[in-house]
Design a protein around this motif. Structure first.
Motif, PDB file in Angstrom:
ATOM      1  N   ARG A   5       6.573   0.380 -11.587  1.00  0.00           N
ATOM      2  CA  ARG A   5       7.315   1.508 -12.136  1.00  0.00           C
ATOM      3  C   ARG A   5       7.935   2.270 -10.972  1.00  0.00           C
ATOM      4  NH1 ARG A   5       4.768   5.780 -14.503  1.00  0.00           N
ATOM      5  NH2 ARG A   5       2.903   5.387 -13.302  1.00  0.00           N
ATOM      6  N   ILE A   6       9.191   2.671 -11.152  1.00  0.00           N
ATOM      7  CA  ILE A   6       9.873   3.530 -10.181  1.00  0.00           C
ATOM      8  C   ILE A   6       9.983   4.894 -10.840  1.00  0.00           C
ATOM      9  CG2 ILE A   6      11.955   3.896  -8.794  1.00  0.00           C
ATOM     10  CD1 ILE A   6      10.492   1.257  -8.133  1.00  0.00           C
ATOM     11  N   GLU A  15      -0.051  11.586   0.070  1.00  0.00           N
ATOM     12  CA  GLU A  15      -0.862  10.716   0.925  1.00  0.00           C
ATOM     13  C   GLU A  15      -0.332   9.281   0.920  1.00  0.00           C
ATOM     14  OE1 GLU A  15      -5.424   9.080   1.078  1.00  0.00           O
ATOM     15  OE2 GLU A  15      -5.103  11.133   0.365  1.00  0.00           O
ATOM     16  N   GLY A  16      -0.014   8.762  -0.258  1.00  0.00           N
ATOM     17  CA  GLY A  16       0.496   7.401  -0.363  1.00  0.00           C
ATOM     18  C   GLY A  16       1.839   7.223   0.309  1.00  0.00           C
ATOM     19  N   VAL A  17       2.702   8.220   0.197  1.00  0.00           N
ATOM     20  CA  VAL A  17       4.013   8.154   0.839  1.00  0.00           C
ATOM     21  C   VAL A  17       3.849   8.177   2.357  1.00  0.00           C
ATOM     22  CG1 VAL A  17       6.143   9.463   1.240  1.00  0.00           C
ATOM     23  CG2 VAL A  17       5.326   9.083  -1.097  1.00  0.00           C
ATOM     24  N   LEU A  18       3.043   9.093   2.866  1.00  0.00           N
ATOM     25  CA  LEU A  18       2.851   9.190   4.319  1.00  0.00           C
ATOM     26  C   LEU A  18       2.168   7.944   4.882  1.00  0.00           C
ATOM     27  CD1 LEU A  18       1.922  12.948   4.790  1.00  0.00           C
ATOM     28  CD2 LEU A  18       4.142  11.825   5.086  1.00  0.00           C
ATOM     29  N   ALA A  19       1.366   7.261   4.071  1.00  0.00           N
ATOM     30  CA  ALA A  19       0.703   6.029   4.519  1.00  0.00           C
ATOM     31  C   ALA A  19       1.721   4.922   4.803  1.00  0.00           C
ATOM     32  CB  ALA A  19      -0.306   5.564   3.474  1.00  0.00           C
ATOM     33  N   LEU A  20       2.920   5.037   4.251  1.00  0.00           N
ATOM     34  CA  LEU A  20       3.964   4.032   4.485  1.00  0.00           C
ATOM     35  C   LEU A  20       4.765   4.299   5.765  1.00  0.00           C
ATOM     36  CD1 LEU A  20       5.252   3.599   0.828  1.00  0.00           C
ATOM     37  CD2 LEU A  20       3.869   1.982   2.159  1.00  0.00           C
ATOM     38  N   ALA A  21       4.507   5.416   6.434  1.00  0.00           N
ATOM     39  CA  ALA A  21       5.272   5.779   7.627  1.00  0.00           C
ATOM     40  C   ALA A  21       5.298   4.687   8.696  1.00  0.00           C
ATOM     41  CB  ALA A  21       4.750   7.096   8.207  1.00  0.00           C
ATOM     42  N   PRO A  22       4.201   3.994   8.980  1.00  0.00           N
ATOM     43  CA  PRO A  22       4.259   2.948  10.014  1.00  0.00           C
ATOM     44  C   PRO A  22       5.291   1.855   9.709  1.00  0.00           C
ATOM     45  CG  PRO A  22       1.980   3.490   9.546  1.00  0.00           C
ATOM     46  CD  PRO A  22       2.816   4.197   8.508  1.00  0.00           C
ATOM     47  N   ARG A  23       5.571   1.618   8.447  1.00  0.00           N
ATOM     48  CA  ARG A  23       6.578   0.610   8.086  1.00  0.00           C
ATOM     49  C   ARG A  23       7.959   1.020   8.593  1.00  0.00           C
ATOM     50  NH1 ARG A  23       5.854  -4.237   6.664  1.00  0.00           N
ATOM     51  NH2 ARG A  23       7.390  -4.181   5.019  1.00  0.00           N
ATOM     52  N   LEU A  24       8.200   2.324   8.691  1.00  0.00           N
ATOM     53  CA  LEU A  24       9.500   2.816   9.161  1.00  0.00           C
ATOM     54  C   LEU A  24       9.651   2.685  10.675  1.00  0.00           C
ATOM     55  CD1 LEU A  24       9.698   5.968   6.902  1.00  0.00           C
ATOM     56  CD2 LEU A  24      11.014   3.852   6.644  1.00  0.00           C
ATOM     57  N   GLY A  66      -0.360   1.274 -14.307  1.00  0.00           N
ATOM     58  CA  GLY A  66      -1.119   2.514 -14.402  1.00  0.00           C
ATOM     59  C   GLY A  66      -1.707   2.946 -13.072  1.00  0.00           C
ATOM     60  N   ASP A  67      -1.613   2.079 -12.076  1.00  0.00           N
ATOM     61  CA  ASP A  67      -2.136   2.374 -10.748  1.00  0.00           C
ATOM     62  C   ASP A  67      -1.323   3.510 -10.136  1.00  0.00           C
ATOM     63  OD1 ASP A  67      -3.355   2.289  -8.287  1.00  0.00           O
ATOM     64  OD2 ASP A  67      -2.679   0.286  -7.767  1.00  0.00           O
ATOM     65  N   SER A  68      -1.991   4.414  -9.466  1.00  0.00           N
ATOM     66  CA  SER A  68      -1.268   5.522  -8.845  1.00  0.00           C
ATOM     67  C   SER A  68      -1.001   5.263  -7.368  1.00  0.00           C
ATOM     68  CB  SER A  68      -2.043   6.828  -9.025  1.00  0.00           C
ATOM     69  OG  SER A  68      -3.300   6.723  -8.379  1.00  0.00           O
ATOM     70  N   GLN A  69      -1.401   4.084  -6.857  1.00  0.00           N
ATOM     71  CA  GLN A  69      -1.155   3.793  -5.447  1.00  0.00           C
ATOM     72  C   GLN A  69       0.334   3.549  -5.219  1.00  0.00           C
ATOM     73  OE1 GLN A  69      -2.931   0.311  -3.696  1.00  0.00           O
ATOM     74  NE2 GLN A  69      -2.268   0.891  -1.651  1.00  0.00           N
ATOM     75  N   VAL A  70       0.892   4.276  -4.274  1.00  0.00           N
ATOM     76  CA  VAL A  70       2.298   4.139  -3.915  1.00  0.00           C
ATOM     77  C   VAL A  70       2.462   2.859  -3.096  1.00  0.00           C
ATOM     78  CG1 VAL A  70       4.193   5.178  -2.602  1.00  0.00           C
ATOM     79  CG2 VAL A  70       2.657   6.631  -3.943  1.00  0.00           C
ATOM     80  N   VAL A  71       3.369   1.982  -3.546  1.00  0.00           N
ATOM     81  CA  VAL A  71       3.643   0.741  -2.815  1.00  0.00           C
ATOM     82  C   VAL A  71       5.065   0.714  -2.270  1.00  0.00           C
ATOM     83  CG1 VAL A  71       1.879  -0.612  -4.007  1.00  0.00           C
ATOM     84  CG2 VAL A  71       4.225  -0.538  -4.909  1.00  0.00           C
ATOM     85  N   GLY A  72       5.813   1.786  -2.483  1.00  0.00           N
ATOM     86  CA  GLY A  72       7.154   1.879  -1.940  1.00  0.00           C
ATOM     87  C   GLY A  72       7.712   3.272  -2.112  1.00  0.00           C
ATOM     88  N   VAL A  73       8.655   3.622  -1.244  1.00  0.00           N
ATOM     89  CA  VAL A  73       9.280   4.943  -1.301  1.00  0.00           C
ATOM     90  C   VAL A  73      10.715   4.842  -0.791  1.00  0.00           C
ATOM     91  CG1 VAL A  73       8.454   5.602   1.016  1.00  0.00           C
ATOM     92  CG2 VAL A  73       9.032   7.379  -0.644  1.00  0.00           C
ATOM     93  N   ALA A  94      10.686   2.385   2.520  1.00  0.00           N
ATOM     94  CA  ALA A  94       9.516   1.667   3.034  1.00  0.00           C
ATOM     95  C   ALA A  94       8.778   1.034   1.867  1.00  0.00           C
ATOM     96  CB  ALA A  94       8.588   2.624   3.787  1.00  0.00           C
ATOM     97  N   VAL A  95       8.330  -0.187   2.078  1.00  0.00           N
ATOM     98  CA  VAL A  95       7.597  -0.930   1.066  1.00  0.00           C
ATOM     99  C   VAL A  95       6.290  -1.422   1.685  1.00  0.00           C
ATOM    100  CG1 VAL A  95       7.642  -2.958  -0.445  1.00  0.00           C
ATOM    101  CG2 VAL A  95       9.721  -1.606  -0.110  1.00  0.00           C
ATOM    102  N   HIS A  96       5.198  -1.254   0.966  1.00  0.00           N
ATOM    103  CA  HIS A  96       3.887  -1.720   1.414  1.00  0.00           C
ATOM    104  C   HIS A  96       3.939  -3.232   1.631  1.00  0.00           C
ATOM    105  CE1 HIS A  96      -0.382  -2.681   1.308  1.00  0.00           C
ATOM    106  NE2 HIS A  96      -0.620  -1.400   1.552  1.00  0.00           N
ATOM    107  N   PRO A  97       3.269  -3.749   2.667  1.00  0.00           N
ATOM    108  CA  PRO A  97       3.310  -5.200   2.923  1.00  0.00           C
ATOM    109  C   PRO A  97       2.958  -6.059   1.706  1.00  0.00           C
ATOM    110  CG  PRO A  97       2.277  -4.086   4.777  1.00  0.00           C
ATOM    111  CD  PRO A  97       2.492  -3.038   3.701  1.00  0.00           C
ATOM    112  N   ARG A  98       2.043  -5.598   0.856  1.00  0.00           N
ATOM    113  CA  ARG A  98       1.662  -6.423  -0.303  1.00  0.00           C
ATOM    114  C   ARG A  98       2.768  -6.468  -1.367  1.00  0.00           C
ATOM    115  NH1 ARG A  98      -2.246  -3.728  -4.730  1.00  0.00           N
ATOM    116  NH2 ARG A  98      -1.130  -1.790  -4.957  1.00  0.00           N
ATOM    117  N   ALA A  99       3.748  -5.585  -1.257  1.00  0.00           N
ATOM    118  CA  ALA A  99       4.827  -5.539  -2.246  1.00  0.00           C
ATOM    119  C   ALA A  99       6.155  -6.056  -1.706  1.00  0.00           C
ATOM    120  CB  ALA A  99       4.990  -4.109  -2.766  1.00  0.00           C
TER     121      ALA A  99
END
Length: 161
Positions: A5-6, A15-24, A66-73, A94-99
């Protein structure tokens, strides 16, 4: 894998958005400080979230079902081009490596493009590192054209090995 879902980012996504910072920070030029790049990426994301909250732009996140974990921003806001035209500008994607390679990046960019159209803007622009060939291929596949080139020269004295 659950359906992605977007949706617009909310306070609970920080927290989930900031966790993607290393991808940038991936693909930054070899002579740049990687820790400084990661620190800057966190600041950019925090600034984009603040701009969205102040209605100066938008931040969209990708979550699975239904998962609230952010996998992209993706963040987008209005920015004046040097020619005077007002464009939409993607500050971060940024997209989480698993996505990666699941369509999440494309869907996030589509959300940014939809936002830009709703703002009445004719162009969506962004920047990425010259060394980030994966991102450059991704954007080219979406129809983005390279518009500018940034050049850097070291002013440090040459060192001998």
């Amino acid at each position: 894998m659950n359906e992605v879902r977007i949706r617009p980012a909310c306070d609970d996504d920080l927290e989930g958005v900031l966790a993607l910072a290393p991808r940038l920070a991936e693909g930054v030029a070899a002579w740049r400080d990687p820790e400084g790049a990661a620190r800057a990426a966190r600041e950019w994301l925090a600034g984009s979230l603040a701009a969205a909250e102040a209605q100066r732009g938008a931040v969209f996140v990708a979550v699975y079902g239904g998962d609230s974990q952010v996998v992209g921003v993706v963040s987008v806001q209005r920015q004046r081009h040097f020619t005077g035209a007002m464009d939409a500008y993607v500050g971060e994607l940024a997209v989480h490596p698993r996505a990666v390679r699941t369509g999440v990046g494309r869907r996030l960019m589509a959300a940014a493009e939809d936002w830009a159209r709703q703002q009445g803007l004719r162009h969506l622009t962004l920047e990425t590192g010259a060394a980030n060939t994966t991102a450059r291929r991704f954007y080219a596949a979406l129809g983005y054209l390279e518009e500018g080139v940034r050049l850097t020269r070291s002013l440090e004295p040459a060192t001998s090995l």
